[in-house]
Design an enzyme around this catalytic site. Structure first.
Site, PDB file in Angstrom:
ATOM      1  N   SER A 237      -7.537   9.092   0.270  1.00 40.27           N
ATOM      2  CA  SER A 237      -6.657   8.634   1.338  1.00 40.27           C
ATOM      3  C   SER A 237      -5.679   7.609   0.786  1.00 40.27           C
ATOM      4  CB  SER A 237      -7.509   8.023   2.466  1.00 40.27           C
ATOM      5  OG  SER A 237      -6.711   7.501   3.501  1.00 40.27           O
ATOM      6  N   CYS A 238      -4.624   7.312   1.547  1.00 51.88           N
ATOM      7  CA  CYS A 238      -3.661   6.267   1.185  1.00 51.88           C
ATOM      8  C   CYS A 238      -2.951   5.856   2.463  1.00 51.88           C
ATOM      9  CB  CYS A 238      -2.686   6.751   0.107  1.00 51.88           C
ATOM     10  SG  CYS A 238      -1.724   8.207   0.566  1.00 51.88           S
ATOM     11  N   GLY A 239      -1.640   5.651   2.405  1.00 47.58           N
ATOM     12  CA  GLY A 239      -0.901   5.319   3.617  1.00 47.58           C
ATOM     13  C   GLY A 239      -0.538   6.538   4.434  1.00 47.58           C
TER      14      GLY A 239
END
Length: 280
Positions: A237-239
């Site tokens: 995941s990230c932004g």
């Protein structure tokens, strides 16, 4: 999966092979690092533009950078001359930033002969290799024969993560910077909670890079190992699903399988008040 990167030396030696397709997946919006700004447009010879922001994105989705559908992907590559036996090399102008997103997109669509250029355009320029000031003309590029074969196991959504994030056999990795992960810095998007998915591990994407290039395999293996645990699925995941793919690239380079992109990432999770969050 095979090692997912090729060197600048390899690309230069094979640059004019008719079976090699070179794609520039640079993005105008760069978040999470100080962007490299160029005084004038520069490209690797034979490069074609692979537009992650306006073409290869599902505009019908509420997500910010949602993966395109197979139909949208096929429509986007129609002019690229992509055959099932082509060898695709993808780069970006930040080193390794958005090119892994395009690489994982090809994997998602069932195309295996795709690689990221290690170090991207900055590495290429630092070695004073040949450049051009415009993309390759597409006027005489014939339509290729590749047909997408969607690999649903390479991507997931919020319900998938919610059902698994606290399982011992699943590990969630977050590519955002430590301050955002810990809830100590505001998110760049309005009305977004701060923090992280409970139990997730913070590996800011810069930690897998050595200058413009990916770190060595031994170092990468240590970043994604979970001693004493049998991890069957690694969710990234990230932004908004871009830099998470840098971690996926690093994990695959380290030899890990069962890597999955949470495409909505924190833009999806953080905006949903019904799911739990943690802060440091």
């Amino acid at each position: 999966m095979q090692y997912p990167l090729v060197s600048t030396a390899w690309l230069e030696a094979n640059l004019f092979d008719s079976n090699v397709v070179v794609l520039d997946a640079s993005m105008a919006s760069v978040i999470g690092k100080e962007p490299i700004v160029y005084p004038q447009f520069t490209a690797i010879p034979r490069a074609e533009k692979f537009d992650l922001e306006t073409v290869f994105v599902d505009k019908n989705s509420s997500q910010i950078h949602a993966m395109p559908t197979p139909e949208q992907f096929m429509q986007g590559i129609a002019h690229l001359g992509l055959n099932s036996d082509s060898q695709v090399v993808i780069y970006d102008d930040q080193g390794i930033y958005s090119s892994p997103r395009a690489w994982w997109m090809f994997k998602l669509m069932g195309f295996d002969r795709v690689f990221v250029l290690d170090g991207g355009l900055p590495q290429w320029l630092s070695e004073e290799r040949m450049t051009v000031d415009e993309y390759q003309s597409l006027d005489f590029v014939p339509q290729g024969d590749f047909v997408a074969d969607y690999q649903a196991n390479l991507i997931c959504d919020l319900p998938h993560v919610l059902a698994r994030f606290d399982a011992e056999s699943v590990q969630v990795f977050d590519a955002r910077g430590e301050a955002r992960f810990c809830g100590q810095a505001p998110e760049p998007r309005e009305n977004m909670r701060s923090g992280h998915i409970p139990g997730s591990i913070n590996v800011p994407f810069a930690q897998v890079l050595d200058g413009y290039k990916i770190k060595d395999v031994e170092t990468l293996q240590a970043l994604f190992e979970s001693p004493g645990e049998d991890i069957r699925e690694r969710i990234f995941s990230c932004g908004s699903g871009i830099t998470a793919c840098i971690l996926i690239l690093a994990a695959v380079a380290a030899g890990h399988q069962n890597t999955v992109l949470y495409d909505g990432s924190w833009a999806d999770w953080g905006s949903n008040p019904q799911v739990p969050i943690s802060c440091c």
